[in-house]
Design a protein around this motif. Sequence first.
Motif, PDB file in Angstrom:
ATOM      1  N   ARG A   1       1.354  -1.055   0.379  1.00  0.00           N
ATOM      2  CA  ARG A   1      -0.355  -0.436  -0.115  1.00  0.00           C
ATOM      3  C   ARG A   1       1.157   1.771   0.346  1.00  0.00           C
ATOM      4  NH1 ARG A   1      -5.429  -0.743   3.779  1.00  0.00           N
ATOM      5  NH2 ARG A   1      -4.628   1.490   3.776  1.00  0.00           N
ATOM      6  N   LEU A   2       0.506   2.078  -0.703  1.00  0.00           N
ATOM      7  CA  LEU A   2       1.104   3.821  -0.786  1.00  0.00           C
ATOM      8  C   LEU A   2       1.226   4.387   0.437  1.00  0.00           C
ATOM      9  CD1 LEU A   2       0.941   4.360  -4.443  1.00  0.00           C
ATOM     10  CD2 LEU A   2       2.839   3.149  -3.528  1.00  0.00           C
ATOM     11  N   ASP A   3      -0.370   3.838   1.560  1.00  0.00           N
ATOM     12  CA  ASP A   3      -0.319   4.849   2.167  1.00  0.00           C
ATOM     13  C   ASP A   3       0.422   4.791   3.824  1.00  0.00           C
ATOM     14  OD1 ASP A   3      -1.715   2.601   1.966  1.00  0.00           O
ATOM     15  OD2 ASP A   3      -3.542   4.132   3.102  1.00  0.00           O
ATOM     16  N   CYS A   4       1.157   4.056   3.636  1.00  0.00           N
ATOM     17  CA  CYS A   4       2.370   3.149   4.396  1.00  0.00           C
ATOM     18  C   CYS A   4       3.657   3.590   4.504  1.00  0.00           C
ATOM     19  CB  CYS A   4       1.552   1.543   4.532  1.00  0.00           C
ATOM     20  SG  CYS A   4       0.298   1.131   4.830  1.00  0.00           S
ATOM     21  N   LYS A   5       3.976   3.807   5.404  1.00  0.00           N
ATOM     22  CA  LYS A   5       5.506   4.181   5.098  1.00  0.00           C
ATOM     23  C   LYS A   5       5.963   2.939   5.396  1.00  0.00           C
ATOM     24  CE  LYS A   5       8.883   7.232   7.432  1.00  0.00           C
ATOM     25  NZ  LYS A   5       9.214   7.562   8.828  1.00  0.00           N
ATOM     26  N   TYR A   6       7.348   2.466   5.413  1.00  0.00           N
ATOM     27  CA  TYR A   6       8.044   1.204   5.570  1.00  0.00           C
ATOM     28  C   TYR A   6       9.493   1.772   5.480  1.00  0.00           C
ATOM     29  CZ  TYR A   6       3.939  -0.772   2.801  1.00  0.00           C
ATOM     30  OH  TYR A   6       2.349  -0.649   2.672  1.00  0.00           O
ATOM     31  N   ASN A   7      10.231   1.579   6.679  1.00  0.00           N
ATOM     32  CA  ASN A   7      11.395   2.284   7.250  1.00  0.00           C
ATOM     33  C   ASN A   7      12.644   1.435   6.403  1.00  0.00           C
ATOM     34  OD1 ASN A   7       9.998   4.256   8.641  1.00  0.00           O
ATOM     35  ND2 ASN A   7       9.244   2.521  10.506  1.00  0.00           N
ATOM     36  N   ASP A   8      12.318   0.310   6.487  1.00  0.00           N
ATOM     37  CA  ASP A   8      13.410  -0.646   6.689  1.00  0.00           C
ATOM     38  C   ASP A   8      12.888  -1.449   4.810  1.00  0.00           C
ATOM     39  OD1 ASP A   8      15.073  -0.402   8.993  1.00  0.00           O
ATOM     40  OD2 ASP A   8      13.585  -1.930   9.088  1.00  0.00           O
ATOM     41  N   PRO A   9      14.309  -2.258   3.843  1.00  0.00           N
ATOM     42  CA  PRO A   9      14.211  -2.268   2.916  1.00  0.00           C
ATOM     43  C   PRO A   9      13.289  -3.811   2.905  1.00  0.00           C
ATOM     44  CG  PRO A   9      16.570  -1.520   2.891  1.00  0.00           C
ATOM     45  CD  PRO A   9      15.631  -2.271   4.229  1.00  0.00           C
ATOM     46  N   ILE A  10      12.543  -4.052   2.262  1.00  0.00           N
ATOM     47  CA  ILE A  10      11.160  -5.440   2.407  1.00  0.00           C
ATOM     48  C   ILE A  10      11.676  -6.620   1.712  1.00  0.00           C
ATOM     49  CG2 ILE A  10       9.352  -6.357   2.049  1.00  0.00           C
ATOM     50  CD1 ILE A  10       8.169  -3.688   3.522  1.00  0.00           C
ATOM     51  N   ASP A  11      12.524  -7.149   1.361  1.00  0.00           N
ATOM     52  CA  ASP A  11      13.021  -8.239   0.935  1.00  0.00           C
ATOM     53  C   ASP A  11      12.419  -9.610   0.666  1.00  0.00           C
ATOM     54  OD1 ASP A  11      14.831 -10.659   0.042  1.00  0.00           O
ATOM     55  OD2 ASP A  11      16.138 -11.404   1.673  1.00  0.00           O
ATOM     56  N   ILE A  12      11.734  -9.759  -0.284  1.00  0.00           N
ATOM     57  CA  ILE A  12      10.612 -10.743  -0.903  1.00  0.00           C
ATOM     58  C   ILE A  12      10.596 -12.169  -1.627  1.00  0.00           C
ATOM     59  CG2 ILE A  12       8.791  -8.310  -1.706  1.00  0.00           C
ATOM     60  CD1 ILE A  12       9.272  -8.930  -4.732  1.00  0.00           C
ATOM     61  N   SER A  13      12.431 -12.162  -1.166  1.00  0.00           N
ATOM     62  CA  SER A  13      13.076 -13.536  -1.835  1.00  0.00           C
ATOM     63  C   SER A  13      12.470 -14.425  -0.397  1.00  0.00           C
ATOM     64  CB  SER A  13      13.917 -13.395  -1.974  1.00  0.00           C
ATOM     65  OG  SER A  13      14.498 -13.166  -0.631  1.00  0.00           O
ATOM     66  N   ARG A  14      12.163 -14.465  -0.008  1.00  0.00           N
ATOM     67  CA  ARG A  14      11.557 -15.590   1.411  1.00  0.00           C
ATOM     68  C   ARG A  14      10.233 -15.571   1.417  1.00  0.00           C
ATOM     69  NH1 ARG A  14      16.399 -13.616   3.932  1.00  0.00           N
ATOM     70  NH2 ARG A  14      14.989 -12.063   5.122  1.00  0.00           N
ATOM     71  N   GLY A  15       9.547 -17.580   1.333  1.00  0.00           N
ATOM     72  CA  GLY A  15       8.133 -17.528   1.550  1.00  0.00           C
ATOM     73  C   GLY A  15       7.301 -17.501   0.705  1.00  0.00           C
ATOM     74  N   ALA A  16       6.593 -18.370   1.196  1.00  0.00           N
ATOM     75  CA  ALA A  16       5.157 -18.442  -0.010  1.00  0.00           C
ATOM     76  C   ALA A  16       3.941 -17.838  -0.603  1.00  0.00           C
ATOM     77  CB  ALA A  16       4.782 -20.106   0.220  1.00  0.00           C
ATOM     78  N   ALA A  17       4.207 -17.146   1.184  1.00  0.00           N
ATOM     79  CA  ALA A  17       3.059 -16.105   1.441  1.00  0.00           C
ATOM     80  C   ALA A  17       3.039 -15.288   2.746  1.00  0.00           C
ATOM     81  CB  ALA A  17       1.552 -16.711   1.209  1.00  0.00           C
ATOM     82  N   VAL A  18       3.002 -13.797   2.241  1.00  0.00           N
ATOM     83  CA  VAL A  18       4.287 -13.646   3.526  1.00  0.00           C
ATOM     84  C   VAL A  18       3.293 -12.527   4.041  1.00  0.00           C
ATOM     85  CG1 VAL A  18       6.386 -12.525   4.316  1.00  0.00           C
ATOM     86  CG2 VAL A  18       6.096 -14.328   3.361  1.00  0.00           C
ATOM     87  N   VAL A  19       2.673 -12.272   5.322  1.00  0.00           N
ATOM     88  CA  VAL A  19       1.996 -10.740   5.817  1.00  0.00           C
ATOM     89  C   VAL A  19       2.500  -9.882   6.728  1.00  0.00           C
ATOM     90  CG1 VAL A  19      -0.214 -11.521   4.331  1.00  0.00           C
ATOM     91  CG2 VAL A  19       0.356 -11.669   6.565  1.00  0.00           C
ATOM     92  N   PRO A  20       3.448  -9.078   6.812  1.00  0.00           N
ATOM     93  CA  PRO A  20       3.338  -8.336   8.565  1.00  0.00           C
ATOM     94  C   PRO A  20       2.568  -8.980   9.759  1.00  0.00           C
ATOM     95  CG  PRO A  20       2.388  -7.180   6.658  1.00  0.00           C
ATOM     96  CD  PRO A  20       1.506  -8.127   6.215  1.00  0.00           C
ATOM     97  N   ALA A  21       3.830  -9.190  10.595  1.00  0.00           N
ATOM     98  CA  ALA A  21       2.982  -9.641  11.785  1.00  0.00           C
ATOM     99  C   ALA A  21       2.104  -8.841  12.401  1.00  0.00           C
ATOM    100  CB  ALA A  21       4.315 -10.226  12.866  1.00  0.00           C
ATOM    101  N   TRP A  22       2.201  -7.474  12.339  1.00  0.00           N
ATOM    102  CA  TRP A  22       1.057  -6.798  12.839  1.00  0.00           C
ATOM    103  C   TRP A  22      -0.310  -6.293  12.813  1.00  0.00           C
ATOM    104  CZ3 TRP A  22       0.644  -2.456   9.737  1.00  0.00           C
ATOM    105  CH2 TRP A  22       0.955  -2.281   8.185  1.00  0.00           C
ATOM    106  N   GLN A  23      -0.989  -6.103  13.101  1.00  0.00           N
ATOM    107  CA  GLN A  23      -2.527  -6.109  12.589  1.00  0.00           C
ATOM    108  C   GLN A  23      -3.091  -7.743  12.227  1.00  0.00           C
ATOM    109  OE1 GLN A  23      -5.583  -4.021  13.223  1.00  0.00           O
ATOM    110  NE2 GLN A  23      -4.095  -3.191  14.462  1.00  0.00           N
ATOM    111  N   ASN A  24      -2.276  -8.412  12.129  1.00  0.00           N
ATOM    112  CA  ASN A  24      -2.477  -9.977  12.014  1.00  0.00           C
ATOM    113  C   ASN A  24      -2.910 -10.546  12.902  1.00  0.00           C
ATOM    114  OD1 ASN A  24      -2.451 -11.610   9.238  1.00  0.00           O
ATOM    115  ND2 ASN A  24      -0.406 -12.375  10.682  1.00  0.00           N
ATOM    116  N   SER A  25      -3.416 -12.074  12.621  1.00  0.00           N
ATOM    117  CA  SER A  25      -3.903 -13.135  13.473  1.00  0.00           C
ATOM    118  C   SER A  25      -4.522 -13.880  13.088  1.00  0.00           C
ATOM    119  CB  SER A  25      -4.923 -12.276  15.168  1.00  0.00           C
ATOM    120  OG  SER A  25      -5.067 -13.137  15.808  1.00  0.00           O
TER     121      SER A  25
END
Length: 128
Positions: free
Chosen positions: A45-69
Amino acid sequence: FFPIGMKWVWPAGMDNMIKQWHSIERVWAAMTSSGKQYRRVGLFRLDCKYNDPIDISRGAAVVPAWQNSPPTWMNDRIFYGEYQHAQRWATGRFPHFEDYAQRHNFQVHSEMFLADLFKDVPLTTTAA
């Protein structure tokens, strides 16, 4: 279809969710129309600030741990992973809507809906 007991503002919350879904589908359509082949895809999403680079090379289906249950709540702000899972994240919402709405008393909340859409996909969470 408005979720009762949630902190959404009617009707703006529902309108924004549907706009988001359309935007995500348009991004997917633009990507696939390029003719390039992708094995992994990141959708952010463009309305979120990502403070660190995000490496998309790992995991089959990855979502952030925050706001996630999982399995009842899945963050809808970031997704990356294998092509087939990213395709579901980007294009699977509208086809899944009617079935989900009927099973949930016509109340649709984005994160709960997305968790249902991915109930059979093993998710990895990340601190990103």
